[in-house]
Design a protein around this motif. Structure first.
Motif, PDB file in Angstrom:
ATOM      1  N   THR A   1      -0.412 -12.880   7.856  1.00 34.36           N
ATOM      2  CA  THR A   1      -0.960 -11.524   7.904  1.00 34.36           C
ATOM      3  C   THR A   1      -2.322 -11.496   8.581  1.00 34.36           C
ATOM      4  O   THR A   1      -2.614 -10.603   9.386  1.00 34.36           O
ATOM      5  N   ALA A   2      -3.166 -12.451   8.282  1.00 32.44           N
ATOM      6  CA  ALA A   2      -4.522 -12.475   8.835  1.00 32.44           C
ATOM      7  C   ALA A   2      -4.550 -12.938  10.285  1.00 32.44           C
ATOM      8  O   ALA A   2      -5.592 -12.841  10.941  1.00 32.44           O
ATOM      9  N   GLY A   3      -3.405 -13.425  10.792  1.00 31.72           N
ATOM     10  CA  GLY A   3      -3.349 -13.897  12.169  1.00 31.72           C
ATOM     11  C   GLY A   3      -3.042 -15.378  12.238  1.00 31.72           C
ATOM     12  O   GLY A   3      -3.266 -16.126  11.272  1.00 31.72           O
TER      13      GLY A   3
ATOM     14  N   VAL B   1     -10.572  -0.791  12.237  1.00 36.30           N
ATOM     15  CA  VAL B   1     -11.457   0.236  11.684  1.00 36.30           C
ATOM     16  C   VAL B   1     -10.812   0.894  10.473  1.00 36.30           C
ATOM     17  O   VAL B   1     -11.450   1.091   9.429  1.00 36.30           O
ATOM     18  N   ASP B   2      -9.534   1.218  10.582  1.00 32.14           N
ATOM     19  CA  ASP B   2      -8.836   1.885   9.482  1.00 32.14           C
ATOM     20  C   ASP B   2      -8.799   1.015   8.227  1.00 32.14           C
ATOM     21  O   ASP B   2      -9.065   1.487   7.116  1.00 32.14           O
ATOM     22  N   ALA B   3      -8.473  -0.264   8.396  1.00 33.30           N
ATOM     23  CA  ALA B   3      -8.363  -1.151   7.230  1.00 33.30           C
ATOM     24  C   ALA B   3      -9.708  -1.346   6.557  1.00 33.30           C
ATOM     25  O   ALA B   3      -9.802  -1.375   5.318  1.00 33.30           O
TER      26      ALA B   3
ATOM     27  N   VAL C   1      -9.331  -6.660   2.846  1.00 28.30           N
ATOM     28  CA  VAL C   1      -8.841  -6.147   4.120  1.00 28.30           C
ATOM     29  C   VAL C   1      -7.510  -6.800   4.474  1.00 28.30           C
ATOM     30  O   VAL C   1      -6.593  -6.134   4.984  1.00 28.30           O
ATOM     31  N   THR C   2      -7.358  -8.079   4.207  1.00 23.28           N
ATOM     32  CA  THR C   2      -6.099  -8.763   4.493  1.00 23.28           C
ATOM     33  C   THR C   2      -4.947  -8.138   3.723  1.00 23.28           C
ATOM     34  O   THR C   2      -3.845  -7.954   4.256  1.00 23.28           O
TER      35      THR C   2
ATOM     36  N   GLU D   1       0.089  -2.485   5.726  1.00 20.95           N
ATOM     37  CA  GLU D   1       0.259  -1.619   6.891  1.00 20.95           C
ATOM     38  C   GLU D   1       1.232  -2.172   7.926  1.00 20.95           C
ATOM     39  O   GLU D   1       2.044  -1.421   8.475  1.00 20.95           O
ATOM     40  N   THR D   2       1.162  -3.467   8.215  1.00 20.09           N
ATOM     41  CA  THR D   2       1.980  -3.999   9.319  1.00 20.09           C
ATOM     42  C   THR D   2       2.567  -5.388   9.075  1.00 20.09           C
ATOM     43  O   THR D   2       3.212  -5.940   9.969  1.00 20.09           O
ATOM     44  N   SER D   3       2.353  -5.973   7.933  1.00 21.85           N
ATOM     45  CA  SER D   3       2.798  -7.349   7.641  1.00 21.85           C
ATOM     46  C   SER D   3       2.066  -8.376   8.488  1.00 21.85           C
ATOM     47  O   SER D   3       1.439  -9.288   7.979  1.00 21.85           O
TER      48      SER D   3
END
Length: 391
Positions: A63-65, A100-102, A252-253, A259-261
């Protein structure tokens, strides 16, 4: 029949997209100077990396990349900020929009306040509205070269304030925050225990001097938001990233997971190639934008139009007659064969300006501005044909 009663019903339609839709549907050719879409191709080695990743395997990732990308970006930010940035504080997002949204979702509750610039990218206010929070604007006035007044920002802070949004280089003005103003805002945030959300998606497009990174001034009170869209001409790839304080990273994670997995593994492979590959293209595009700015400034100066010269990003604010409504002008200018974004789409501080995108060729910028000057010389909205699209 069910009906919507949520905060989403209060979201305005984009004044930028209104012009985009009109320009696309126009029955005649329109020089498109209304949208911030780089006209450069994504670098070939970035595209090749994505193709290779897609051939090997597409799958869910963290999720975090992916760690390789987060580590490479942590190294980049360590160099840029001259501070130690651990990988754990770097989160990959679906464009800067999601970053920004998260972050705002993590720190704002209904009734809270966030200070946002005006004029500004409209999503800041829209995201606050969707969260049930209140966006309180601080003005970026043309007479002040579109720079904020730190005393005004200080006066606007209340017990309900949770965050201050900065954007430098700025969309739509092209203004670049000087280091002393940036430091004053961060100092205020530390003093009042607020979070600075620093939107720095144009950090590599600064024409004079170097970009000042807010994250270099505080590790606990600053979130910096970045994107591949403008730096590498990767708008459609939809990948951005945020450097967040350690105390905020897990929250945030979890929001990103909801929101998007995760961001596409193919997109992240492309972003990794952009980060670690040749950087010559970044400078070449920056030089091109600078040259385009100089062309636009020259055309307008020759016509006797004074503007605030942009120092970064790829926009400039074009002043209209003080009594001219920018939306009506932008709608009517499509009739004249050129499209700009109205200043009113970005807030209340520049209602008599148009935003000119410099993301097109020098020839198209020159011709687009000449069409504007011809429209202006013919009387603009006072001309007999004016207003056809404004009704």
């Amino acid at each position: 029949m069910p009906h919507a009663t949520t905060a989403a019903t209060r979201l305005p339609h984009s004044g930028i997209r209104e012009i985009v839709d009109l320009a696309i549907a126009a029955p005649h050719p329109v020089i498109r100077l209304e949208i911030g879409e780089p006209d450069f191709a994504t670098p070939a080695h970035v595209v090749d990396a994505a193709f290779e990743a897609a051939r090997v395997r597409t799958s869910y990732v963290q999720t975090a990349g992916i760690p390789e990308l987060r580590d490479a970006l942590a190294a980049r930010l360590t160099r840029a900020t001259a501070t130690s940035v651990p990988m754990e504080r770097v989160l990959i997002t679906h464009g800067a929009v999601q970053a920004v949204d998260a972050v705002l979702s993590a720190v704002l509750a209904p009734g809270d306040e966030v200070l946002v610039p005006d004029p500004a990218w409209p999503n800041y206010q829209m995201q606050a509205t969707l969260l049930g929070a209140r966006a309180v604007t601080y003005a970026l006035r043309p007479d002040d070269a579109f720079q904020p007044d730190i005393d005004e920002i200080r006066r606007l802070v209340t017990p309900r304030t949770r965050a201050i949004v900065l954007n430098s280089p700025n969309n739509p003005t092209g203004a670049v925050l000087p280091p002393h103003i940036l430091a004053a805002v961060v100092d205020l945030a530390v003093e009042r225990d607020l979070l600075v959300v620093s939107d720095e998606v144009y950090d590599e497009i600064v024409f004079e001097g170097v970009h000042s990174y807010a994250a270099a001034l505080s590790s606990d009170h600053v979130v910096s938001v970045h994107s591949f869209s403008k730096t590498y001409a990767m708008t459609g790839w939809r990948v951005g990233y945020a450097l967040v304080p350690a105390w905020l990273a897990d929250t945030v994670t979890r929001i990103l997971e909801l929101e998007t997995s995760c961001v596409s593994s193919v997109t992240q492979a492309a972003a990794l190639a952009a980060t670690t590959g040749p950087q010559d293209v970044v400078g070449e595009m920056r030089d091109a934008y600078r040259s385009r700015r100089d062309v636009a400034v020259g055309v307008l100066a020759q016509a006797g139009i004074d503007i605030v010269v942009p120092r970064g990003a790829f926009y400039l604010m074009l002043p209209l007659d003080p009594h001219t409504d920018s939306r009506a002008a932008a709608l009517d200018l499509v009739n004249a064969g050129v499209s700009f974004a109205p200043g009113s789409a970005f807030g209340a501080s520049a209602p008599h300006h148009l935003r000119v995108s410099l993301a097109s060729s020098e020839d198209r910028i020159r011709e687009g501005l000449q069409r504007f000057l011809a429209w202006r010389a013919a009387g603009g909205l006072a001309s007999p044909l004016a207003g056809a699209h404004a009704r």
